[in-house]
Motif scaffolding. Structure first.
Motif, PDB file in Angstrom:
ATOM      1  N   GLY A 154       0.802  -1.306  -0.121  1.00 12.36           N
ATOM      2  CA  GLY A 154      -0.039  -0.084   0.059  1.00 12.36           C
ATOM      3  C   GLY A 154       0.857   1.454  -0.046  1.00 12.36           C
ATOM      4  O   GLY A 154       2.046   1.317   0.480  1.00 12.36           O
ATOM      5  N   LEU A 155       0.087   2.401  -0.540  1.00 10.39           N
ATOM      6  CA  LEU A 155       0.907   3.510  -0.441  1.00 10.39           C
ATOM      7  C   LEU A 155       0.085   4.792   0.074  1.00 10.39           C
ATOM      8  O   LEU A 155      -0.996   4.801  -0.217  1.00 10.39           O
ATOM      9  CB  LEU A 155       1.223   4.010  -1.990  1.00 10.39           C
ATOM     10  N   LEU A 156       0.929   5.587   0.632  1.00  5.07           N
ATOM     11  CA  LEU A 156       0.099   6.946   1.217  1.00  5.07           C
ATOM     12  C   LEU A 156       0.522   8.056   0.210  1.00  5.07           C
ATOM     13  O   LEU A 156       1.687   8.205  -0.245  1.00  5.07           O
ATOM     14  CB  LEU A 156       0.674   7.365   2.429  1.00  5.07           C
ATOM     15  N   ALA A 157      -0.584   8.635  -0.067  1.00 12.52           N
ATOM     16  CA  ALA A 157      -0.528   9.969  -1.101  1.00 12.52           C
ATOM     17  C   ALA A 157      -1.396  10.839  -0.939  1.00 12.52           C
ATOM     18  O   ALA A 157      -2.324  11.062  -0.045  1.00 12.52           O
ATOM     19  CB  ALA A 157      -0.420   9.431  -2.626  1.00 12.52           C
ATOM     20  N   ASP A 188      -3.350   0.187  -4.404  1.00 13.01           N
ATOM     21  CA  ASP A 188      -3.754   0.344  -2.995  1.00 13.01           C
ATOM     22  C   ASP A 188      -3.269   1.601  -2.371  1.00 13.01           C
ATOM     23  O   ASP A 188      -2.099   1.773  -1.851  1.00 13.01           O
ATOM     24  CB  ASP A 188      -3.261  -0.973  -2.326  1.00 13.01           C
ATOM     25  N   VAL A 189      -3.893   2.588  -3.008  1.00 17.64           N
ATOM     26  CA  VAL A 189      -3.443   4.187  -2.416  1.00 17.64           C
ATOM     27  C   VAL A 189      -4.427   4.683  -1.449  1.00 17.64           C
ATOM     28  O   VAL A 189      -5.664   4.599  -1.638  1.00 17.64           O
ATOM     29  CB  VAL A 189      -3.200   5.019  -3.767  1.00 17.64           C
ATOM     30  N   THR A 190      -3.947   4.895  -0.335  1.00 19.82           N
ATOM     31  CA  THR A 190      -4.523   6.049   0.573  1.00 19.82           C
ATOM     32  C   THR A 190      -4.345   7.410   0.495  1.00 19.82           C
ATOM     33  O   THR A 190      -3.268   7.557   0.604  1.00 19.82           O
ATOM     34  CB  THR A 190      -4.513   5.570   2.021  1.00 19.82           C
ATOM     35  N   ARG A 191      -5.591   8.003   0.099  1.00 17.10           N
ATOM     36  CA  ARG A 191      -5.451   9.338  -0.282  1.00 17.10           C
ATOM     37  C   ARG A 191      -5.562  10.396   1.081  1.00 17.10           C
ATOM     38  O   ARG A 191      -6.652  10.268   1.753  1.00 17.10           O
ATOM     39  CB  ARG A 191      -6.465   9.922  -0.932  1.00 17.10           C
ATOM     40  N   LEU A 192      -4.653  11.248   1.526  1.00 16.53           N
ATOM     41  CA  LEU A 192      -4.637  11.896   2.686  1.00 16.53           C
ATOM     42  C   LEU A 192      -4.769  13.367   2.197  1.00 16.53           C
ATOM     43  O   LEU A 192      -4.311  14.029   1.103  1.00 16.53           O
ATOM     44  CB  LEU A 192      -3.389  11.603   3.297  1.00 16.53           C
TER      45      LEU A 192
END
Length: 485
Positions: A154-157, A188-192
């Motif tokens: 997963g990635l945080l962007a 699998d990107v969590t958008r912040l």
């Protein structure tokens, strides 16, 4: 400081002006033969024939001040003598121009020059990987490196982000329009939420918005029911470029570094557009003092030629041979031009000059808000400046921001071109005029840029000196400051 304030560099003997060509015919052939995905060619119906410093001459003889600079690629402007000399010297030496990833004197010199500019604590234990020629490939490499090193996926962007157009880079970018017609890129990107004082995602603005962004990120990651599996990396820009020239507050960047470090999450900072002095420091991370785990570098590091690398902490170097390859990793000319550019920017103090000139430009633009109410916000860092245009008659939101005006911005861009000024748009609604002049822009050119932009906004929106537009248009074809005599 040895940079001239009136002309960016000593002018070399100019090449003869090429014979006039039928620019309209060239543009017609381009429209008929190139893909519909072309972008800048739609906004700027110009056929560049010569360029020097901040000035471009079209095939029709008209001259323009270039505040796009190859989207930030041209730190030293067009055809700087330092770059031309490095290219000529390399070509005349008989050095191989293409060597895959073999070691060469040029690569060794470039690596020395690059590491000399990095934060010392980072450079001491860093590795460099040469990628394909574009920044998007370096972003892909950084994501793969983090996933390989952590065993996570997963990635945080962040909202408003732009990291490129290949699959992984596009997945961590914020723009929806280019993603909508393409399937299979929703990684699998969590958008912040990225802190954006003028259009705060929390509706509060200012420092409080940045504080809420950091608190939200930390609590989400620690919430066992927050839906976020421990990620492989966080990727961010210290100043969002395509997102509208939105600088991240230094305190917020330090919070992101703390949050990721405490949780063993690699922090990737995309310095593709912000690097090599653009923001008033050699690298944008230096403003906040953070040391990332991975830096993504491209654009200006090649001295106007294609080059992209990632630099990262050596403990993440867990790749197998061939884990990330590319045919054009060994661009000898770009390495020679890049080394010359890096050393010139450092030697001549161009990052410091970018900070001083950028502050002066931003202050004057901000002062224009009282006279030109279509200017909603002026922001940026160094010579990375954004002017967000709004509907001054529209109702303000909770933070006081009026509705964006993309139509106005489009007309202002066209009006700038009429006046001999090349600027591009960006931002969430394509309503931000972006200024990315070369770091060597002279003081006279700075004044000309500001005058032409202010006159264009005035003419499009109506106001104090709309009648002056015709005068400026008639003078736009004269020689720009810094053009060889």
């Amino acid at each position: 400081m040895t940079v001239s304030t009136t002309s960016p560099t000593p002018a070399p003997t100019p090449a003869p002006t090429p014979p006039a060509v039928a620019a309209d015919a060239i543009l017609r052939r381009q429209r008929a033969r190139e893909s519909s995905a072309r972008t800048y060619a739609r906004s700027f119906p110009v056929v560049p024939a010569r360029a020097y410093g901040t000035t471009i001459e079209g095939a029709d003889g008209r001259r323009y001040l270039d505040c796009l600079s190859g989207a930030g690629t041209l730190a030293l402007g067009h055809n700087h003598p330092v770059v031309i000399e490095a290219v000529k010297r390399t070509v005349e030496s008989g050095a191989p121009l293409h060597v895959l990833d073999l070691a060469t004197p040029e690569k060794d010199e470039f690596t020395d020059a690059l590491f000399a500019t990095l934060p010392p604590v980072f450079a001491e234990r860093a590795r460099v990987h040469f990628c394909g020629p574009a920044g998007t490939d370096a972003v892909e490499a950084a994501l793969k490196l983090a996933q390989t090193a952590t065993g996570r996926h997963g990635l945080l962007a962040f909202t408003g982000a732009y990291h490129g157009m290949t699959a992984g880079a596009l997945a961590v970018s914020g723009g929806v329009a280019v993603k909508r017609p393409v399937s299979g890129i929703a990684a699998d990107v969590t958008r912040l939420p990225y802190p954006y004082a003028y259009r705060c995602p929390f509706g509060v603005g200012g420092e409080r918005g940045a504080e809420l962004s950091a608190a939200y990120t930390e609590r989400l990651l620690d919430d066992p029911n927050g839906g976020v599996v421990p990620p492989a990396a966080m990727i961010l820009e210290a100043v969002q470029g395509e997102g509208g020239v939105v600088p991240a507050p230094d305190g917020w960047l330090r919070a992101m570094r703390r949050i990721t470090a405490e949780r063993g999450i690699p922090l990737i900072v995309d310095e593709v557009q912000t690097g090599v002095g653009r923001t008033g420091a050699f690298w944008a991370v230096e403003h906040s003092g953070i040391v990332p785990d991975v830096m993504v570098l491209s654009k200006a590091i090649g001295g106007s030629l294609p080059l992209a690398v990632i630099v990262y902490r050596e403990e993440y170097d867990r790749w197998s041979p061939g884990a990330h390859t590319g045919t054009f990793r060994g661009n000898t000319l770009a390495m020679a031009a890049g080394a010359a550019t890096l050393r010139y920017v450092a030697r001549e103090g161009l990052a410091e000059r970018a900070a001083e000139v950028g502050a002066r430009m931003t202050a004057r633009l901000d002062a224009l808000r009282a006279e030109l109410p279509a200017i909603g916000d002026v922001r940026g860092r160094g010579l990375m400046i954004g002017v967000e245009l709004v509907d001054p008659e529209g109702a303000p939101d909770a933070c006081g921001a009026r509705p964006p005006a993309p139509g106005t911005a489009d007309r202002v861009r066209a009006a700038c071109l009429e006046r001999g000024l090349i600027v591009e748009l960006g931002g969430r609604y394509d309503s931000t005029v972006r200024l990315l002049p070369p770091l060597v822009i002279g003081d006279e050119e700075v004044e000309a840029v500001l005058d032409r932009l202010a006159d264009a906004i005035d003419a499009v929106t109506g106001g104090r000196e709309a009648a002056r537009g015709g005068v400026v248009r008639r003078s736009a074809g004269r020689r720009g400051a810094g053009w060889p005599a």
